[in-house]
Design a protein around this motif. Structure first.
Motif: not given
Length: 71
Positions: A40-62
């Motif tokens: 996440t810090l490196k920018g490979y995985i982004a947090t959810s746009s709705h919840h900055p401390d949570r992850y969406s399904g896109e983060a699972i793929d990445l």
């Protein structure tokens, strides 16, 4: 009474509305929470746009793709 027609779920909307914690994402993808934090810090995985401390399904793929690349 006539039954209402069934419609398939909007999978894209469901996937983007997920709000996984770091621990949940790590557990689903088979990695550690430390790896998720690092990626996440490196920018490979982004947090959810709705919840900055949570992850969406896109983060699972990445997360899975990054893990596969490292393996």
């Amino acid at each position: 009474m006539r039954p209402a027609p069934l419609t398939p779920p909007n999978r894209s909307a469901l996937w983007s509305s997920l709000a996984l914690t770091k621990a949940q994402l790590a557990s689903l993808c088979g990695v550690t929470t430390r790896q998720v934090s690092h990626w996440t810090l490196k920018g490979y995985i982004a947090t959810s746009s709705h919840h900055p401390d949570r992850y969406s399904g896109e983060a699972i793929d990445l997360c899975v793709l990054v893990k596969q690349g490292l393996d």
